[in-house]
Design an enzyme around this catalytic site. Structure first.
Site, short mmCIF file in Angstrom:
data_model
loop_
_atom_site.label_atom_id
_atom_site.label_comp_id
_atom_site.label_asym_id
_atom_site.label_seq_id
_atom_site.Cartn_x
_atom_site.Cartn_y
_atom_site.Cartn_z
CE1 TYR A 1 95.07 34.73 26.43
CE2 TYR A 1 96.58 34.85 28.28
CZ TYR A 1 95.86 35.47 27.29
OH TYR A 1 95.90 36.84 27.15
CB SER B 1 99.59 37.14 26.78
OG SER B 1 99.67 36.95 28.18
N1 NAP Z 1 93.92 41.90 30.42
C1 NAP Z 1 95.10 41.27 30.56
O1 NAP Z 1 95.59 41.05 31.70
C2 NAP Z 1 95.88 40.86 29.34
C3 NAP Z 1 97.23 40.50 29.51
C4 NAP Z 1 97.96 40.10 28.40
C5 NAP Z 1 97.39 40.08 27.15
N2 NAP Z 1 96.08 40.43 27.01
C6 NAP Z 1 95.50 40.37 25.65
O2 NAP Z 1 95.04 41.67 25.30
C7 NAP Z 1 93.96 41.55 24.38
C8 NAP Z 1 92.79 42.40 24.89
O3 NAP Z 1 92.41 41.92 26.16
P1 NAP Z 1 91.52 42.78 27.18
O4 NAP Z 1 91.91 42.34 28.54
O5 NAP Z 1 91.57 44.20 26.80
O6 NAP Z 1 90.07 42.16 26.87
P2 NAP Z 1 88.60 42.78 27.13
O7 NAP Z 1 88.64 43.93 28.04
O8 NAP Z 1 87.77 41.59 27.46
O9 NAP Z 1 88.20 43.31 25.67
C9 NAP Z 1 88.08 42.39 24.62
C10 NAP Z 1 87.65 43.12 23.36
O10 NAP Z 1 87.58 42.15 22.29
C11 NAP Z 1 86.24 42.10 21.78
N3 NAP Z 1 85.95 40.71 21.41
C12 NAP Z 1 85.92 39.63 22.23
N4 NAP Z 1 85.59 38.53 21.52
C13 NAP Z 1 85.43 38.94 20.22
C14 NAP Z 1 85.06 38.27 19.03
N5 NAP Z 1 84.79 36.95 19.01
N6 NAP Z 1 84.98 38.98 17.87
C15 NAP Z 1 85.23 40.33 17.89
N7 NAP Z 1 85.57 41.01 18.98
C16 NAP Z 1 85.66 40.32 20.15
C17 NAP Z 1 85.37 42.61 22.94
O11 NAP Z 1 84.12 43.14 22.51
P3 NAP Z 1 82.81 42.18 22.44
O12 NAP Z 1 82.79 41.39 23.71
O13 NAP Z 1 81.67 43.12 22.28
O14 NAP Z 1 83.01 41.32 21.23
C18 NAP Z 1 86.26 43.73 23.49
O15 NAP Z 1 86.18 44.87 22.66
C19 NAP Z 1 93.64 40.06 24.28
O16 NAP Z 1 94.24 39.52 23.09
C20 NAP Z 1 94.31 39.47 25.50
O17 NAP Z 1 94.66 38.11 25.33
C21 NAP Z 1 95.30 40.82 28.06
#
Ligand code: NAP
Length: 258
Positions: A157, A142
């Site tokens: 974070y 991130s």
């Molecule tokens: N969205 C942003 O603005 C942003 C920005 C920078 C970086 N990121 C990074 O991008 C990545 C994805 O983020 P996102 O925003 O796409 O998140 P998201 O929409 O909340 O999706 C998270 C995914 O991870 C799974 N997950 C969560 N906890 C888990 C666990 N304990 N074991 C296995 N699977 C798990 C969830 O499924 P379940 O809930 O069913 O487990 C879901 O498939 C993360 O590493 C985040 O830090 C996000």
């Protein structure tokens, strides 16, 4: 197709950025295994992905909690039993706590590290015997590792994503001699369930201020969509990136340029 014949595992592939990466991989001819906790979400994602898949490509799902060692064991056992090597590992599943430094609990600290750092570390370690000779590991980091947002307390974070960046660079050195490439993508703010969940608890004024700040800060004038991140993941997974390792790629609409 740029990923024809490759097999990829995407943690957190049932939603958000992980699902968008899985969709792009399948469109480019890869077989994918997506891992998440919620079996219903995995089923819905499987339907979406199967619709994208070209004949013969596989879409597998596995329900596992990667924040627990039993979940990592389950994924490693699944790959081992399949008897097929893995070409791409995307360590994407993550959790974000935006809690003021003085209020971060030990439990939040442990939970954050368990998924954002420990799972990426030990899943990669456990899958090493199954990673083919020119495999690609892609860590989803991130911008928060290096750049903060005013009034958005991110010590926990940011620390976890900084650790992921260090892991990316150190593993590129350690695994490079085995032909394994390790890179990270550092997305800017992307509209996903994680992002929405992290702001919904703020007072309305704070949500409005944050949204206005973020929109103002992006040279390209908007926050990201999950599909905005997928193109870089396809590149890093493909043979086009054969000499690319140890890099952290910002995909953030220009935010960190300022
Ligand atoms: N969205 C942003 O603005 C942003 C920005 C920078 C970086 N990121 C990074 O991008 C990545 C994805 O983020 P996102 O925003 O796409 O998140 P998201 O929409 O909340 O999706 C998270 C995914 O991870 C799974 N997950 C969560 N906890 C888990 C666990 N304990 N074991 C296995 N699977 C798990 C969830 O499924 P379940 O809930 O069913 O487990 C879901 O498939 C993360 O590493 C985040 O830090 C996000």
């Amino acid at each position: 197709m740029r990923l024809h014949g490759k097999r990829a595992l995407i943690t957190g592939g049932s939603d958000g950025i992980g699902l968008a990466i899985a969709e792009a991989f399948v469109r480019e001819g890869a077989g994918v295994l997506i891992v998440g906790r919620d079996a219903g979400k995995l089923e819905t994602a499987r339907d979406t992905l199967t619709g994208e898949a070209k004949g013969g490509d596989t879409v597998e799902t596995l329900s596992a909690d990667l924040a627990a060692s039993a979940g990592i064991d389950a994924v490693a056992a699944h790959i081992s039993q399949s008897g097929r090597p893995l070409d791409v590992l995307v360590n994407n599943a993550g959790v974000a706590y935006f809690v003021p430094f003085e209020a971060v609990s030990e439990e939040e600290f442990q939970q954050s590290f368990a998924l954002n750092v420990t799972a990426a570390f030990f899943l990669t370690q456990r899958l090493l015997p199954h990673l083919g000779g020119s495999a690609s590991v892609i860590n989803i980091s991130s911008y928060f590792a290096n750049k903060m947002i005013p009034k958005r307390p991110s010590s926990l974070y940011s620390l976890s994503k900084g650790a992921m960046n260090s892991l990316t660079k150190s593993l590129a050195f350690e695994l490079g001699p085995h032909g394994i490439r390790v890179n990270a993508i550092a997305p800017g703010t992307v509209d996903t369930a994680m992002r929405r969940k992290s702001i919904v608890t703020l007072p309305q004024q704070a949500q409005d201020d944050l949204t206005a700040y973020v929109e103002r800060s992006y040279p390209l004038g908007r926050i990201g969509r999950p599909s905005d991140i997928a193109g870089m993941a396809v590149y890093l997974a493909s043979d086009e990136a054969a000499w690319t390792s140890g890099a952290i790629f910002a995909v953030d609409g220009g935010y960190t340029a300022g």
